[in-house]
Design a protein around this motif. Sequence first.
Motif, PDB file in Angstrom:
ATOM      1  N   UNK A  37      10.144   7.025  -8.999  1.00 43.98           N
ATOM      2  CA  UNK A  37       9.295   7.125 -10.088  1.00 43.98           C
ATOM      3  C   UNK A  37       8.430   5.715  -9.716  1.00 43.98           C
ATOM      4  N   UNK A  38       8.897   4.691  -9.380  1.00 46.87           N
ATOM      5  CA  UNK A  38       7.921   4.106  -8.303  1.00 46.87           C
ATOM      6  C   UNK A  38       6.783   4.186  -8.040  1.00 46.87           C
ATOM      7  N   UNK A  39       6.735   5.286  -7.497  1.00 44.35           N
ATOM      8  CA  UNK A  39       5.566   5.471  -6.148  1.00 44.35           C
ATOM      9  C   UNK A  39       4.587   6.143  -7.764  1.00 44.35           C
ATOM     10  N   UNK A  40       5.281   7.036  -8.246  1.00 44.33           N
ATOM     11  CA  UNK A  40       4.491   7.170  -9.403  1.00 44.33           C
ATOM     12  C   UNK A  40       3.947   6.462  -9.940  1.00 44.33           C
ATOM     13  N   UNK A  41       3.902   5.471 -10.316  1.00 46.80           N
ATOM     14  CA  UNK A  41       3.566   4.298 -11.057  1.00 46.80           C
ATOM     15  C   UNK A  41       2.404   3.891  -9.896  1.00 46.80           C
ATOM     16  N   UNK A  42       2.633   3.722  -8.911  1.00 47.98           N
ATOM     17  CA  UNK A  42       1.838   3.039  -8.061  1.00 47.98           C
ATOM     18  C   UNK A  42       0.178   3.748  -8.330  1.00 47.98           C
TER      19      UNK A  42
ATOM     20  N   UNK B 267       4.577  -8.738  -3.714  1.00 50.30           N
ATOM     21  CA  UNK B 267       3.520  -7.910  -2.780  1.00 50.30           C
ATOM     22  C   UNK B 267       3.592  -6.966  -2.358  1.00 50.30           C
ATOM     23  N   UNK B 268       4.586  -6.104  -2.344  1.00 50.56           N
ATOM     24  CA  UNK B 268       5.207  -4.954  -1.442  1.00 50.56           C
ATOM     25  C   UNK B 268       5.646  -3.838  -2.057  1.00 50.56           C
ATOM     26  N   UNK B 269       5.658  -2.915  -1.887  1.00 47.40           N
ATOM     27  CA  UNK B 269       5.959  -1.218  -1.354  1.00 47.40           C
ATOM     28  C   UNK B 269       5.753  -1.369  -2.462  1.00 47.40           C
ATOM     29  N   UNK B 270       6.390  -0.142  -3.415  1.00 52.76           N
ATOM     30  CA  UNK B 270       5.622   0.633  -4.396  1.00 52.76           C
ATOM     31  C   UNK B 270       5.203  -0.397  -5.668  1.00 52.76           C
ATOM     32  N   UNK B 271       6.229  -1.224  -6.074  1.00 45.01           N
ATOM     33  CA  UNK B 271       5.904  -1.835  -7.017  1.00 45.01           C
ATOM     34  C   UNK B 271       5.274  -3.168  -6.727  1.00 45.01           C
ATOM     35  N   UNK B 272       5.467  -3.811  -5.434  1.00 43.15           N
ATOM     36  CA  UNK B 272       4.446  -5.166  -5.438  1.00 43.15           C
ATOM     37  C   UNK B 272       3.368  -4.734  -5.324  1.00 43.15           C
TER      38      UNK B 272
ATOM     39  N   UNK C  79       0.747  -0.996   0.140  1.00 38.68           N
ATOM     40  CA  UNK C  79       0.013  -0.242   0.237  1.00 38.68           C
ATOM     41  C   UNK C  79       0.481   0.996   0.126  1.00 38.68           C
ATOM     42  N   UNK C  80       0.451   2.086  -0.542  1.00 32.91           N
ATOM     43  CA  UNK C  80       1.137   3.657  -0.156  1.00 32.91           C
ATOM     44  C   UNK C  80       1.553   4.181   0.115  1.00 32.91           C
TER      45      UNK C  80
ATOM     46  N   UNK D  30      20.036   9.835   5.657  1.00 29.81           N
ATOM     47  CA  UNK D  30      20.307  10.765   5.442  1.00 29.81           C
ATOM     48  C   UNK D  30      20.165  11.616   4.790  1.00 29.81           C
ATOM     49  N   UNK D  31      19.523  10.533   3.248  1.00 36.63           N
ATOM     50  CA  UNK D  31      19.757  11.383   2.050  1.00 36.63           C
ATOM     51  C   UNK D  31      18.390  11.014   1.191  1.00 36.63           C
ATOM     52  N   UNK D  32      18.100  11.520   0.249  1.00 38.04           N
ATOM     53  CA  UNK D  32      16.251  11.689  -0.431  1.00 38.04           C
ATOM     54  C   UNK D  32      16.071  10.678  -0.883  1.00 38.04           C
ATOM     55  N   UNK D  33      14.585   9.773  -1.050  1.00 37.45           N
ATOM     56  CA  UNK D  33      14.451   9.404  -1.837  1.00 37.45           C
ATOM     57  C   UNK D  33      15.157   9.179  -3.532  1.00 37.45           C
ATOM     58  N   UNK D  34      15.817   8.585  -3.480  1.00 30.64           N
ATOM     59  CA  UNK D  34      16.762   8.076  -4.992  1.00 30.64           C
ATOM     60  C   UNK D  34      15.104   8.234  -6.305  1.00 30.64           C
ATOM     61  N   UNK D  35      15.829   8.784  -7.875  1.00 32.82           N
ATOM     62  CA  UNK D  35      15.126   8.789  -8.518  1.00 32.82           C
ATOM     63  C   UNK D  35      13.852   7.348  -8.841  1.00 32.82           C
ATOM     64  N   UNK D  36      14.859   6.254  -8.873  1.00 30.48           N
ATOM     65  CA  UNK D  36      14.469   5.315  -9.221  1.00 30.48           C
ATOM     66  C   UNK D  36      12.937   4.611  -8.216  1.00 30.48           C
ATOM     67  N   UNK D  37      13.256   5.589  -6.776  1.00 30.97           N
ATOM     68  CA  UNK D  37      11.991   5.083  -5.622  1.00 30.97           C
ATOM     69  C   UNK D  37      11.345   5.829  -6.192  1.00 30.97           C
TER      70      UNK D  37
END
Length: 460
Positions: free
Chosen positions: A293-298, A411-416, A268-269, A284-291
């Motif tokens: 992007x997967x959130x936007x796909x979800x 089944x988990x995280x944005x992509x799952x 779930x989101x 201490x780092x921002x979410x990477x671009x790939x992460x």
Amino acid sequence: MVRILPLTKAAAVNPLKSSQPLGAALAFLGVDGAMPLFHGSQGCTSFALVLFVRHFKEAIPLQTTAMDEVATILGGADHLEEAILNLKARTKPTLIGVCTTALVEARGEDCAGDIANIRLKRREELAGTEVVLANTPDFDGAIEEGWAKAVTAMIERITRPGEQARQPKKIVILPGWNLTVADIEHLREMVESFGLKPVILPDVSGSLDGTVPDRWVTTTYGGTSVEDIRELGTARQCIVIGEHMRRPAELLQRLTGVPYVLFRSLTGLKETDRFVSLLSAVSGAAAPAGVRRRRAQLQDALLDGHFHFGGKKIAIAAEPDQLYQLASFFIGMGSEIAAAVTTTDMSKILEEVPAQSVQIGDLGDLEALGAGADLLVTHSHGRQAAQRLGIPLMRVGFPIFDRLGSQHKLTILYQGTRDLIFEVANIFEANRHAPTPEALDPLRKREMPDELRSSPLARH
């Protein structure tokens, strides 16, 4: 508040749950160089082995103390010692995970004392091999409790206690049994994308991922190393997935001081956003671009998929944490939980399941309560009920033996979560029936002339 309906049957005709020893063995299979050992009869081990092989489609290292009638009466300590020494001599495992069965538990054997005596008496012969005991009677609990007990036992036996120097980039992850091989692999990749170093216990993605070794290996190959388990106390943070993993996390914190954060689900989101925020805070780092992007796909999948979910009635039968994971997912998509069946009332997570009631029972209860639902959700043993009811089945959990690739399903995280939306929406789409004019307007058929009412067009 959800009502927990107790088990009322004297026997399960169509069982839902798998046993505690099986769950403990599965956890031990996530350790590199391990050999699970069932302390009981050959039949107990054979049944579990068949389920493992059918589910994973792999060769599974699993042994037994093979207690016979005499040992059942006089005690199985000699059988246990002989089995441990034979395994050490022939397979040279780094870990032997002893899982007790109902046979020795009902007899009241002191397995902990027996193993302590074996360690003391055979110290030199067992050098380099950890022997870990998980008390897992078949007559109590289910696969979820067995998995958690095995992880707890490994931490208690192997992890070096006391406050230790922390490695700022190292985190411990204690996943629930219901995470697939693909889930754990994806979880590791997500954590590593933040520059962190995860130690996952158990890690079935390394040992049960379907790879073929270049030589015959008699134990597990891949997974968490015994040395990694020993040094869990050097981690900065522990992340726990599933309510049933709270106990091993509390033990780790008590032994080493490593704090933990518990996620009841990573599907779930909202929950994934919380997980990503934690990783960002720890690293201490921002979410990477790939992460991102997967959130936007979800987000797009949520928009596209919710039309298929709205108003649908779902009947689920699963272990408590997986029941919560799936029920929360379907409710979030606008569906209704028509029936919720689980294996045991030992988990506090049942009080949080978004359903009117949760029945402790079996697949017979699912069939009775799920009549009229739009989708059944359970493992492969639910296929006959789905066929009798004429309802499509979504296979989840353990065992899944009539489909390939179940362990490689995310089944988990944005992509799952995105993949789950697509899978369920496609099931609904494949089973959608176009409404007839009569279904839309029941009065229409009665108002038709007789010659039109009997025509093929009227019937279709």
